[in-house]
Design a protein around this motif. Structure first.
Motif, PDB file in Angstrom:
ATOM      1  N   SER A 146     129.020  43.658  55.486  1.00 60.26           N
ATOM      2  CA  SER A 146     130.013  43.395  56.526  1.00 60.26           C
ATOM      3  C   SER A 146     129.588  44.128  57.789  1.00 60.26           C
ATOM      4  CB  SER A 146     131.399  43.870  56.086  1.00 60.26           C
ATOM      5  OG  SER A 146     131.388  45.269  55.846  1.00 60.26           O
ATOM      6  N   VAL A 147     129.841  43.494  58.921  1.00 65.04           N
ATOM      7  CA  VAL A 147     129.501  44.090  60.211  1.00 65.04           C
ATOM      8  C   VAL A 147     130.766  44.144  61.057  1.00 65.04           C
ATOM      9  CG1 VAL A 147     127.097  43.326  60.162  1.00 65.04           C
ATOM     10  CG2 VAL A 147     128.842  41.825  61.115  1.00 65.04           C
ATOM     11  N   PRO A 148     130.846  45.117  61.958  1.00 64.27           N
ATOM     12  CA  PRO A 148     132.030  45.181  62.824  1.00 64.27           C
ATOM     13  C   PRO A 148     132.142  43.951  63.718  1.00 64.27           C
ATOM     14  CG  PRO A 148     130.810  47.247  62.841  1.00 64.27           C
ATOM     15  CD  PRO A 148     129.949  46.253  62.143  1.00 64.27           C
ATOM     16  N   GLN A 149     133.319  43.721  64.204  1.00 64.25           N
ATOM     17  CA  GLN A 149     133.558  42.569  65.074  1.00 64.25           C
ATOM     18  C   GLN A 149     132.801  42.755  66.387  1.00 64.25           C
ATOM     19  OE1 GLN A 149     137.675  41.862  65.840  1.00 64.25           O
ATOM     20  NE2 GLN A 149     137.327  39.864  66.839  1.00 64.25           N
ATOM     21  N   GLY A 150     132.152  41.710  66.819  1.00 68.25           N
ATOM     22  CA  GLY A 150     131.367  41.763  68.046  1.00 68.25           C
ATOM     23  C   GLY A 150     129.898  42.052  67.825  1.00 68.25           C
ATOM     24  N   ILE A 151     129.491  42.362  66.596  1.00 64.82           N
ATOM     25  CA  ILE A 151     128.081  42.598  66.265  1.00 64.82           C
ATOM     26  C   ILE A 151     127.498  41.299  65.712  1.00 64.82           C
ATOM     27  CG2 ILE A 151     126.466  43.946  64.902  1.00 64.82           C
ATOM     28  CD1 ILE A 151     127.899  45.545  67.038  1.00 64.82           C
ATOM     29  N   LEU A 152     126.402  40.858  66.289  1.00 62.38           N
ATOM     30  CA  LEU A 152     125.781  39.603  65.889  1.00 62.38           C
ATOM     31  C   LEU A 152     124.674  39.856  64.873  1.00 62.38           C
ATOM     32  CD1 LEU A 152     125.463  37.884  69.404  1.00 62.38           C
ATOM     33  CD2 LEU A 152     127.249  37.536  67.685  1.00 62.38           C
ATOM     34  N   ARG A 153     124.491  38.873  64.031  1.00 69.41           N
ATOM     35  CA  ARG A 153     123.393  38.913  63.061  1.00 69.41           C
ATOM     36  C   ARG A 153     122.221  38.127  63.645  1.00 69.41           C
ATOM     37  NH1 ARG A 153     125.287  40.226  57.688  1.00 69.41           N
ATOM     38  NH2 ARG A 153     127.578  40.294  57.603  1.00 69.41           N
ATOM     39  N   TYR A 154     121.179  38.813  63.979  1.00 73.06           N
ATOM     40  CA  TYR A 154     120.028  38.185  64.627  1.00 73.06           C
ATOM     41  C   TYR A 154     118.969  37.808  63.595  1.00 73.06           C
ATOM     42  CZ  TYR A 154     121.670  39.557  69.288  1.00 73.06           C
ATOM     43  OH  TYR A 154     122.396  39.690  70.446  1.00 73.06           O
ATOM     44  N   ASP A 155     118.141  36.856  63.995  1.00 70.86           N
ATOM     45  CA  ASP A 155     116.945  36.474  63.234  1.00 70.86           C
ATOM     46  C   ASP A 155     115.702  36.937  63.991  1.00 70.86           C
ATOM     47  OD1 ASP A 155     118.488  35.169  61.299  1.00 70.86           O
ATOM     48  OD2 ASP A 155     118.523  33.310  62.502  1.00 70.86           O
ATOM     49  N   LEU A 156     114.595  37.017  63.260  1.00 73.66           N
ATOM     50  CA  LEU A 156     113.334  37.426  63.877  1.00 73.66           C
ATOM     51  C   LEU A 156     112.753  36.283  64.693  1.00 73.66           C
ATOM     52  CD1 LEU A 156     111.687  39.300  60.873  1.00 73.66           C
ATOM     53  CD2 LEU A 156     112.907  40.302  62.812  1.00 73.66           C
ATOM     54  N   GLY A 157     112.163  36.640  65.838  1.00 77.92           N
ATOM     55  CA  GLY A 157     111.575  35.643  66.720  1.00 77.92           C
ATOM     56  C   GLY A 157     110.064  35.550  66.573  1.00 77.92           C
TER      57      GLY A 157
END
Length: 260
Positions: free
Chosen positions: A154-165
């Motif tokens: 779980s992540v706090p609200q407003g934190i995005l889960r990013y993928d590698l570029g």
């Protein structure tokens, strides 16, 4: 000739690897995530959030991009500072490595004697390895930061889960090429690290230490046994020369032989 070709191949591969690493520092989309884009509405809205080492950006479905440059150095996120520092340290080591390897290559006419050039080439390969390790550490630090958030329960609200570029993968490929080029360099000068062993021969009451070398034996190149009873020469046969030598050399007869 084979040594020269291997060194040229190592130079090209390692230089290409450093070019990949250098390009990643200026590339976008180090991390990227997408929000929206699901069906169920008349107008499908989608937005992309992406970042690199210098800025955070937002791109909407109309291809309009808004970016926020990172502030001054001491207020940047610590892991971004670490990635920047490791990459710059690796690029600095890579610059010295390319110069040393270029001077130490066999096909260049600078650097001094062959032994000195081999030592320079060996030092350059060590710099290549050190720089690639520094760059790999930078990419792994960035990957670890992204993975901790992406795989968190779980992540706090407003934190995005990013993928590698794409820059991450391009940089890792560049580090592999750098290591491969350094390996090619080291293969051509491995005798500097492990010199040829000494082989000891005992012959005729004397001891001779002969370095082991390809294509040479005990009697070729290093030691030739002493010849007795024959005349070594070139041209006519030795028997004719010995006969002439015996004719011109006066002989003395002892008194005992003369009496007999």
């Amino acid at each position: 000739m084979r040594k020269r070709l291997i060194q040229i191949l190592g130079f090209l591969i390692s230089s290409l690897g450093w070019l990949f690493v250098l390009c990643t520092m200026a590339m976008d989309y180090w991390r990227i995530t997408q929000i929206g884009g699901q069906g169920g509405s008349f107008i499908i809205k989608v937005a992309w959030y992406w970042s690199n080492l210098w800025k955070d950006c937002f791109t909407d479905s109309t291809a309009v991009t808004n970016c926020r440059d990172f502030p001054v150095l001491w207020s940047v996120t610590p892991y971004v500072q670490g990635v920047r520092g490791l990459l710059m340290c690796g690029l600095t080591l890579g610059f010295f490595a390319v110069v040393l390897c270029f001077v130490g290559m066999e096909c260049t006419f600078i650097g001094g004697a062959d032994k000195t050039k081999d030592k320079l080439l060996l030092a350059g390969s060590v710099f290549h390895i050190g720089g690639s390790i520094s760059d790999v550490s930078a990419y792994c630090l960035y990957i670890n930061r992204i993975a901790r958030t992406a795989f968190a329960a779980s992540v706090p609200q407003g934190i995005l889960r990013y993928d590698l570029g794409p820059p991450i993968f391009l940089g890792l490929v560049g580090c592999f090429l750098i290591l491969l080029g350094a390996l090619f360099y080291a293969v051509t000068v491995y005798r500097v690290i492990w010199p040829e062993s000494q082989v000891v021969y005992a012959y005729g009451g004397g001891t001779y230490a002969v370095p082991r070398s390809r294509g040479r034996t005990l009697y070729t190149g290093y030691y030739q046994p002493r010849q007795y009873g024959s005349y070594m020469g070139s041209g006519r046969s030795s028997s004719s020369k010995i006969s002439k030598l015996s004719q011109t050399t006066p002989t003395k007869i002892s008194e005992r032989d003369a009496f007999v």
